[in-house]
Design a protein around this motif. Sequence first.
Motif, PDB file in Angstrom:
ATOM      1  N   THR A  30     -52.584 148.452  29.714  1.00 27.40           N
ATOM      2  CA  THR A  30     -53.737 148.672  28.844  1.00 27.40           C
ATOM      3  C   THR A  30     -55.042 148.383  29.568  1.00 27.40           C
ATOM      4  O   THR A  30     -56.045 149.038  29.311  1.00 27.40           O
ATOM      5  CB  THR A  30     -53.644 147.799  27.583  1.00 27.40           C
ATOM      6  OG1 THR A  30     -53.471 146.433  27.967  1.00 27.40           O
ATOM      7  CG2 THR A  30     -52.511 148.235  26.690  1.00 27.40           C
ATOM      8  N   ALA A  31     -55.038 147.435  30.496  1.00 32.80           N
ATOM      9  CA  ALA A  31     -56.252 147.130  31.253  1.00 32.80           C
ATOM     10  C   ALA A  31     -56.618 148.292  32.160  1.00 32.80           C
ATOM     11  O   ALA A  31     -57.781 148.649  32.290  1.00 32.80           O
ATOM     12  CB  ALA A  31     -56.072 145.854  32.069  1.00 32.80           C
ATOM     13  N   VAL A  32     -55.625 148.891  32.793  1.00 31.29           N
ATOM     14  CA  VAL A  32     -55.868 150.032  33.663  1.00 31.29           C
ATOM     15  C   VAL A  32     -56.359 151.213  32.831  1.00 31.29           C
ATOM     16  O   VAL A  32     -57.326 151.870  33.169  1.00 31.29           O
ATOM     17  CB  VAL A  32     -54.594 150.399  34.460  1.00 31.29           C
ATOM     18  CG1 VAL A  32     -54.808 151.671  35.247  1.00 31.29           C
ATOM     19  CG2 VAL A  32     -54.206 149.260  35.383  1.00 31.29           C
ATOM     20  N   ASP A  37     -60.542 154.828  30.703  1.00 32.28           N
ATOM     21  CA  ASP A  37     -61.243 155.324  29.517  1.00 32.28           C
ATOM     22  C   ASP A  37     -62.749 155.069  29.624  1.00 32.28           C
ATOM     23  O   ASP A  37     -63.557 155.926  29.267  1.00 32.28           O
ATOM     24  CB  ASP A  37     -60.703 154.676  28.239  1.00 32.28           C
ATOM     25  CG  ASP A  37     -59.328 155.198  27.859  1.00 32.28           C
ATOM     26  OD1 ASP A  37     -58.912 156.251  28.383  1.00 32.28           O
ATOM     27  OD2 ASP A  37     -58.661 154.526  27.041  1.00 32.28           O
ATOM     28  N   ARG A  38     -63.110 153.899  30.135  1.00 33.86           N
ATOM     29  CA  ARG A  38     -64.532 153.579  30.322  1.00 33.86           C
ATOM     30  C   ARG A  38     -65.173 154.560  31.296  1.00 33.86           C
ATOM     31  O   ARG A  38     -66.280 155.055  31.059  1.00 33.86           O
ATOM     32  CB  ARG A  38     -64.702 152.150  30.847  1.00 33.86           C
ATOM     33  CG  ARG A  38     -64.488 151.081  29.820  1.00 33.86           C
ATOM     34  CD  ARG A  38     -64.697 149.688  30.382  1.00 33.86           C
ATOM     35  NE  ARG A  38     -66.063 149.533  30.864  1.00 33.86           N
ATOM     36  CZ  ARG A  38     -66.400 148.715  31.852  1.00 33.86           C
ATOM     37  NH1 ARG A  38     -65.504 147.979  32.464  1.00 33.86           N
ATOM     38  NH2 ARG A  38     -67.659 148.608  32.233  1.00 33.86           N
ATOM     39  N   ILE A  39     -64.471 154.849  32.389  1.00 32.36           N
ATOM     40  CA  ILE A  39     -64.995 155.777  33.388  1.00 32.36           C
ATOM     41  C   ILE A  39     -65.151 157.168  32.792  1.00 32.36           C
ATOM     42  O   ILE A  39     -66.186 157.822  32.960  1.00 32.36           O
ATOM     43  CB  ILE A  39     -64.098 155.789  34.647  1.00 32.36           C
ATOM     44  CG1 ILE A  39     -64.229 154.459  35.397  1.00 32.36           C
ATOM     45  CG2 ILE A  39     -64.442 156.967  35.554  1.00 32.36           C
ATOM     46  CD1 ILE A  39     -63.221 154.266  36.521  1.00 32.36           C
ATOM     47  N   THR A  85     -74.254 146.734  38.574  1.00 31.00           N
ATOM     48  CA  THR A  85     -74.211 145.925  37.350  1.00 31.00           C
ATOM     49  C   THR A  85     -72.798 145.744  36.811  1.00 31.00           C
ATOM     50  O   THR A  85     -72.597 144.986  35.871  1.00 31.00           O
ATOM     51  CB  THR A  85     -75.077 146.549  36.237  1.00 31.00           C
ATOM     52  OG1 THR A  85     -74.529 147.825  35.882  1.00 31.00           O
ATOM     53  CG2 THR A  85     -76.518 146.702  36.680  1.00 31.00           C
ATOM     54  N   ASP A  86     -71.823 146.446  37.392  1.00 32.04           N
ATOM     55  CA  ASP A  86     -70.457 146.382  36.865  1.00 32.04           C
ATOM     56  C   ASP A  86     -69.453 146.583  38.002  1.00 32.04           C
ATOM     57  O   ASP A  86     -69.166 147.706  38.402  1.00 32.04           O
ATOM     58  CB  ASP A  86     -70.267 147.453  35.795  1.00 32.04           C
ATOM     59  CG  ASP A  86     -68.974 147.298  35.010  1.00 32.04           C
ATOM     60  OD1 ASP A  86     -67.947 146.902  35.603  1.00 32.04           O
ATOM     61  OD2 ASP A  86     -68.990 147.596  33.799  1.00 32.04           O
ATOM     62  N   GLU A  87     -68.946 145.486  38.516  1.00 34.04           N
ATOM     63  CA  GLU A  87     -68.032 145.535  39.665  1.00 34.04           C
ATOM     64  C   GLU A  87     -66.734 146.271  39.331  1.00 34.04           C
ATOM     65  O   GLU A  87     -66.170 146.957  40.182  1.00 34.04           O
ATOM     66  CB  GLU A  87     -67.731 144.117  40.156  1.00 34.04           C
ATOM     67  CG  GLU A  87     -66.969 144.066  41.463  1.00 34.04           C
ATOM     68  CD  GLU A  87     -67.717 144.648  42.661  1.00 34.04           C
ATOM     69  OE1 GLU A  87     -67.037 145.046  43.631  1.00 34.04           O
ATOM     70  OE2 GLU A  87     -68.959 144.703  42.645  1.00 34.04           O
ATOM     71  N   GLU A  88     -66.262 146.147  38.110  1.00 38.42           N
ATOM     72  CA  GLU A  88     -65.029 146.826  37.715  1.00 38.42           C
ATOM     73  C   GLU A  88     -65.201 148.352  37.787  1.00 38.42           C
ATOM     74  O   GLU A  88     -64.356 149.058  38.339  1.00 38.42           O
ATOM     75  CB  GLU A  88     -64.617 146.398  36.305  1.00 38.42           C
ATOM     76  CG  GLU A  88     -63.275 146.956  35.888  1.00 38.42           C
ATOM     77  CD  GLU A  88     -62.851 146.498  34.504  1.00 38.42           C
ATOM     78  OE1 GLU A  88     -61.631 146.333  34.319  1.00 38.42           O
ATOM     79  OE2 GLU A  88     -63.707 146.322  33.609  1.00 38.42           O
ATOM     80  N   ILE A  89     -66.310 148.851  37.272  1.00 39.87           N
ATOM     81  CA  ILE A  89     -66.598 150.289  37.358  1.00 39.87           C
ATOM     82  C   ILE A  89     -66.815 150.682  38.813  1.00 39.87           C
ATOM     83  O   ILE A  89     -66.307 151.710  39.271  1.00 39.87           O
ATOM     84  CB  ILE A  89     -67.835 150.663  36.501  1.00 39.87           C
ATOM     85  CG1 ILE A  89     -67.531 150.499  35.018  1.00 39.87           C
ATOM     86  CG2 ILE A  89     -68.310 152.075  36.821  1.00 39.87           C
ATOM     87  CD1 ILE A  89     -66.527 151.491  34.454  1.00 39.87           C
ATOM     88  N   LYS A  95     -61.483 154.716  43.135  1.00 40.50           N
ATOM     89  CA  LYS A  95     -60.102 155.185  43.002  1.00 40.50           C
ATOM     90  C   LYS A  95     -60.031 156.434  42.132  1.00 40.50           C
ATOM     91  O   LYS A  95     -59.320 157.374  42.444  1.00 40.50           O
ATOM     92  CB  LYS A  95     -59.219 154.085  42.411  1.00 40.50           C
ATOM     93  CG  LYS A  95     -59.030 152.911  43.340  1.00 40.50           C
ATOM     94  CD  LYS A  95     -58.219 151.812  42.707  1.00 40.50           C
ATOM     95  CE  LYS A  95     -58.155 150.625  43.648  1.00 40.50           C
ATOM     96  NZ  LYS A  95     -57.727 149.415  42.986  1.00 40.50           N
ATOM     97  N   PHE A  96     -60.791 156.427  41.053  1.00 46.92           N
ATOM     98  CA  PHE A  96     -60.791 157.543  40.108  1.00 46.92           C
ATOM     99  C   PHE A  96     -61.204 158.842  40.794  1.00 46.92           C
ATOM    100  O   PHE A  96     -60.589 159.886  40.604  1.00 46.92           O
ATOM    101  CB  PHE A  96     -61.734 157.223  38.949  1.00 46.92           C
ATOM    102  CG  PHE A  96     -61.754 158.247  37.859  1.00 46.92           C
ATOM    103  CD1 PHE A  96     -60.792 158.235  36.858  1.00 46.92           C
ATOM    104  CD2 PHE A  96     -62.737 159.224  37.828  1.00 46.92           C
ATOM    105  CE1 PHE A  96     -60.812 159.176  35.838  1.00 46.92           C
ATOM    106  CE2 PHE A  96     -62.760 160.174  36.815  1.00 46.92           C
ATOM    107  CZ  PHE A  96     -61.798 160.153  35.824  1.00 46.92           C
TER     108      PHE A  96
END
Length: 132
Positions: A30-32, A37-39, A85-89, A95-96
Amino acid sequence: GLDIIKELDSKGNLKTELGIDKLVFDIPETAVQSLEDRIKTLISQSQVVLFMKGSPESPKCGFSRSIVSILKEENIEFTSFDILTDEEIRQGLKKFSDWPTYPQLYVNGEFVGGLDILKEMKGESTGNLKKE
């Protein structure tokens, strides 16, 4: 490292030593999916989306400054996202898109490329990117 911890866990020694019931090593699916989904939401927020360092008004690197300049020269309206502002993105988008650097440009939800690709397109289209 992680392999040693997993080995100890498989033998049951680590949980006993740490006094815990369960060890979890895998990132939940779900985290992945949540990051993906955010991207997808970000890349579809407008027709043209630029992922860059900083903002169009205050770019934080020369490559971002250059791509903003090209888009403005061509009168292309775009939305931007500051990846600082967002290391996760920032990491997830690499990768995306399967593209390791920034800036990254998306048009109609599709990855176009970075500054070098945009420069190529501008050269081939003799200064008219809007059609592309």
